[in-house]
Each structure stands twice: as structure tokens, then as C-alpha cells.
Motif scaffolding. Sequence first.
Motif, PDB file in Angstrom:
ATOM      1  N   GLU A 168     -13.224 -12.183   7.323  1.00 30.05           N
ATOM      2  CA  GLU A 168     -14.132 -13.266   7.679  1.00 30.05           C
ATOM      3  C   GLU A 168     -15.458 -12.722   8.210  1.00 30.05           C
ATOM      4  O   GLU A 168     -15.608 -11.530   8.438  1.00 30.05           O
ATOM      5  CB  GLU A 168     -13.502 -14.164   8.740  1.00 30.05           C
ATOM      6  CG  GLU A 168     -13.195 -13.429  10.036  1.00 30.05           C
ATOM      7  CD  GLU A 168     -12.458 -14.290  11.051  1.00 30.05           C
ATOM      8  OE1 GLU A 168     -12.443 -15.520  10.893  1.00 30.05           O
ATOM      9  OE2 GLU A 168     -11.922 -13.727  12.003  1.00 30.05           O
ATOM     10  N   VAL A 169     -16.383 -13.630   8.406  1.00 33.39           N
ATOM     11  CA  VAL A 169     -17.649 -13.305   9.059  1.00 33.39           C
ATOM     12  C   VAL A 169     -17.639 -13.992  10.417  1.00 33.39           C
ATOM     13  O   VAL A 169     -17.419 -15.196  10.510  1.00 33.39           O
ATOM     14  CB  VAL A 169     -18.858 -13.796   8.229  1.00 33.39           C
ATOM     15  CG1 VAL A 169     -20.161 -13.480   8.961  1.00 33.39           C
ATOM     16  CG2 VAL A 169     -18.847 -13.178   6.847  1.00 33.39           C
ATOM     17  N   TYR A 208     -19.148  -8.637   9.881  1.00 31.39           N
ATOM     18  CA  TYR A 208     -18.385  -8.844   8.654  1.00 31.39           C
ATOM     19  C   TYR A 208     -17.092  -8.044   8.762  1.00 31.39           C
ATOM     20  O   TYR A 208     -17.104  -6.817   8.706  1.00 31.39           O
ATOM     21  CB  TYR A 208     -19.199  -8.398   7.433  1.00 31.39           C
ATOM     22  CG  TYR A 208     -20.337  -9.326   7.109  1.00 31.39           C
ATOM     23  CD1 TYR A 208     -20.237 -10.230   6.070  1.00 31.39           C
ATOM     24  CD2 TYR A 208     -21.515  -9.311   7.852  1.00 31.39           C
ATOM     25  CE1 TYR A 208     -21.283 -11.101   5.764  1.00 31.39           C
ATOM     26  CE2 TYR A 208     -22.557 -10.170   7.558  1.00 31.39           C
ATOM     27  CZ  TYR A 208     -22.433 -11.059   6.522  1.00 31.39           C
ATOM     28  OH  TYR A 208     -23.461 -11.920   6.222  1.00 31.39           O
ATOM     29  N   THR A 209     -15.974  -8.749   8.936  1.00 32.27           N
ATOM     30  CA  THR A 209     -14.666  -8.109   9.011  1.00 32.27           C
ATOM     31  C   THR A 209     -14.037  -8.136   7.616  1.00 32.27           C
ATOM     32  O   THR A 209     -14.640  -8.632   6.674  1.00 32.27           O
ATOM     33  CB  THR A 209     -13.746  -8.843  10.009  1.00 32.27           C
ATOM     34  OG1 THR A 209     -13.391 -10.109   9.469  1.00 32.27           O
ATOM     35  CG2 THR A 209     -14.412  -9.027  11.370  1.00 32.27           C
ATOM     36  N   SER A 240     -19.719 -14.747  13.945  1.00 32.66           N
ATOM     37  CA  SER A 240     -21.021 -14.788  14.597  1.00 32.66           C
ATOM     38  C   SER A 240     -20.788 -14.769  16.108  1.00 32.66           C
ATOM     39  O   SER A 240     -20.138 -15.659  16.653  1.00 32.66           O
ATOM     40  CB  SER A 240     -21.769 -16.049  14.180  1.00 32.66           C
ATOM     41  OG  SER A 240     -23.025 -16.096  14.795  1.00 32.66           O
ATOM     42  N   GLY A 284     -15.872  -4.544  12.476  1.00 27.04           N
ATOM     43  CA  GLY A 284     -16.481  -4.822  11.185  1.00 27.04           C
ATOM     44  C   GLY A 284     -17.892  -4.283  11.095  1.00 27.04           C
ATOM     45  O   GLY A 284     -18.353  -3.527  11.956  1.00 27.04           O
ATOM     46  N   SER A 297     -28.484 -11.723  12.382  1.00 27.52           N
ATOM     47  CA  SER A 297     -28.220 -13.138  12.197  1.00 27.52           C
ATOM     48  C   SER A 297     -29.554 -13.880  12.118  1.00 27.52           C
ATOM     49  O   SER A 297     -30.585 -13.379  12.583  1.00 27.52           O
ATOM     50  CB  SER A 297     -27.406 -13.669  13.377  1.00 27.52           C
ATOM     51  OG  SER A 297     -27.204 -15.047  13.266  1.00 27.52           O
ATOM     52  N   LYS A 343     -23.959 -11.043  13.459  1.00 27.22           N
ATOM     53  CA  LYS A 343     -22.859 -11.339  12.543  1.00 27.22           C
ATOM     54  C   LYS A 343     -22.051 -10.066  12.342  1.00 27.22           C
ATOM     55  O   LYS A 343     -22.612  -8.992  12.132  1.00 27.22           O
ATOM     56  CB  LYS A 343     -23.383 -11.804  11.188  1.00 27.22           C
ATOM     57  CG  LYS A 343     -23.914 -13.197  11.170  1.00 27.22           C
ATOM     58  CD  LYS A 343     -24.284 -13.592   9.758  1.00 27.22           C
ATOM     59  CE  LYS A 343     -24.838 -14.998   9.721  1.00 27.22           C
ATOM     60  NZ  LYS A 343     -25.200 -15.385   8.352  1.00 27.22           N
ATOM     61  N   LYS A 372     -24.490  -7.224  11.042  1.00 24.26           N
ATOM     62  CA  LYS A 372     -25.715  -7.596  10.329  1.00 24.26           C
ATOM     63  C   LYS A 372     -26.536  -8.495  11.239  1.00 24.26           C
ATOM     64  O   LYS A 372     -25.995  -9.172  12.111  1.00 24.26           O
ATOM     65  CB  LYS A 372     -25.392  -8.360   9.040  1.00 24.26           C
ATOM     66  CG  LYS A 372     -24.579  -7.587   8.032  1.00 24.26           C
ATOM     67  CD  LYS A 372     -25.416  -6.617   7.269  1.00 24.26           C
ATOM     68  CE  LYS A 372     -24.552  -5.966   6.190  1.00 24.26           C
ATOM     69  NZ  LYS A 372     -25.276  -4.983   5.427  1.00 24.26           N
TER      70      LYS A 372
END
Length: 66
Positions: free
Chosen positions: A45-46, A41-42, A48, A27, A32, A39, A30
Amino acid sequence: MLKELKIAIDKQQQVSVRTKDGTITVGLPKHSVDPERVKIYTQNEVVSIPLNEINHVMRIISLSKK
């Protein structure tokens, strides 16, 4: 490994991250709020992920045809 994550975040590139337990997450990374996590992002979902649990990072670079 962390250098590759930073580059991917800066260039908005997708990554494939493998954790120590063998889980692979693909993903867009980003920053965190927690500096010890990233993080991802797929599509669904996200996720962590603690930085100390990451075993391998691979940046996914799209090549455009001209």
C-alpha cells in the motif's frame, strides 16, 4: 529526522518510519502533494504520514558485494 527523509527520497533508499503511536512503516519515501506529509510506498500500500507524527526515521542502505 527530516534530513534523513530528504536524503532517502533523493537517493531512492528505503526507510523505516516509527510514528508517535508506535506504528512502524517500511518502504520507499516520496514527496507528497501536502508539504506537511510524506508518502511511504510499502509492498502492499501507499501510506501518507504527517511529518509531525514521525518519531524516528532509519534509512535502509543496501550494500553491494564486489
